[in-house]
Design an enzyme around this catalytic site. Sequence first.
Site, PDB file in Angstrom:
ATOM      1  CG  ASP A 148     -60.997   0.015   1.730  1.00  0.00           C
ATOM      2  OD1 ASP A 148     -62.248   0.172   1.850  1.00  0.00           O
ATOM      3  OD2 ASP A 148     -60.218   0.952   1.499  1.00  0.00           O
TER       4      ASP A 148
ATOM      5  CG  ASP B 121     -63.293  11.268   4.701  1.00  0.00           C
ATOM      6  OD1 ASP B 121     -63.014  12.413   5.122  1.00  0.00           O
ATOM      7  OD2 ASP B 121     -64.417  10.957   4.288  1.00  0.00           O
TER       8      ASP B 121
END
Length: 224
Positions: free
Chosen positions: A77, A126
Site C-alpha cells: 500500500d 476503490d
Amino acid sequence: MGSKNKLKRFKENETFSNVFQPTRDELVNSNFNLKGNWRKDVFNNENALVLELGCGKGEYSVALAQKYPNKNFIGIDIKGARFWRGAKTAIEEKIENVAFLRTQIELIDYAFSENEVDEIWITFPDPQIKYKRTKHRMTNAQFLTRYKKILKPEGVVNLKTDSEFMHGYTLGLLHGAGHEVLYANHNVYKQEGSPEEVTSIQTFYESQYLEQDKPITYIRFKIK
C-alpha cells in the site's frame, strides 16, 4: 487520523524489520535489491509468495499469514500510516511470514521480478466508478499486464469486493480478453461452496458491509 499520529506511525514503521519503503527512484532507476530475492532475503525460505495489493491496515495479509504458515505474504500500500497496524501486530505476535511494502501498485513490476509471485489478492479496492478514473481501476488491462509479468505461469489473482460494479466490470474484461475465470461468486456468504479462505477472513470494513447486508463478491482467475 491527526498528522501527529501519522508522523509517529511513519517513524515507527522505519524501525520495523518487516516494513520496506523504497523510494520511487530506487525502484525505477536502480535494480531494487529485493527484486527477485524476497524469499531468500526477507523470509529465509523458498515458500510460495503471495501479495495483497492495496492492503489498507494489513488485516487480511496478517490473517492469511496466520492461516497459511507455509506461505509468505506481502501487503502492499502507498499509505504507510495505515499498514502500520498490520506490521505492528505481526511483530507483537511474532508472525514471521508477513511483510509490508510501501509503494504504488503501478510500480509493482519494479519491486518483483518475472515469475517471482505465486498469487495476488486484491481486497476491497476503490471501484473508481467514474469513466475518467478507469486508469486507476486495479483490474484494468494495464494492471493485469503488470501482474502477469511478476506472476508464475500458473499464478492466480483473487478479487474480493463489496462493489457489484467492480465485480461486473472485471468479469466482463476477463471474458472479453480471454483470461481464465476459475471461480466467480456474487455473494460469497449466501451461496454454498464459497472457498474457505474467502469467507473465514474478514476485514473491519467487510464486517461492517455484512451488517448492512451488502453482498461480498469474489473472482479467482488466471491471466492468459
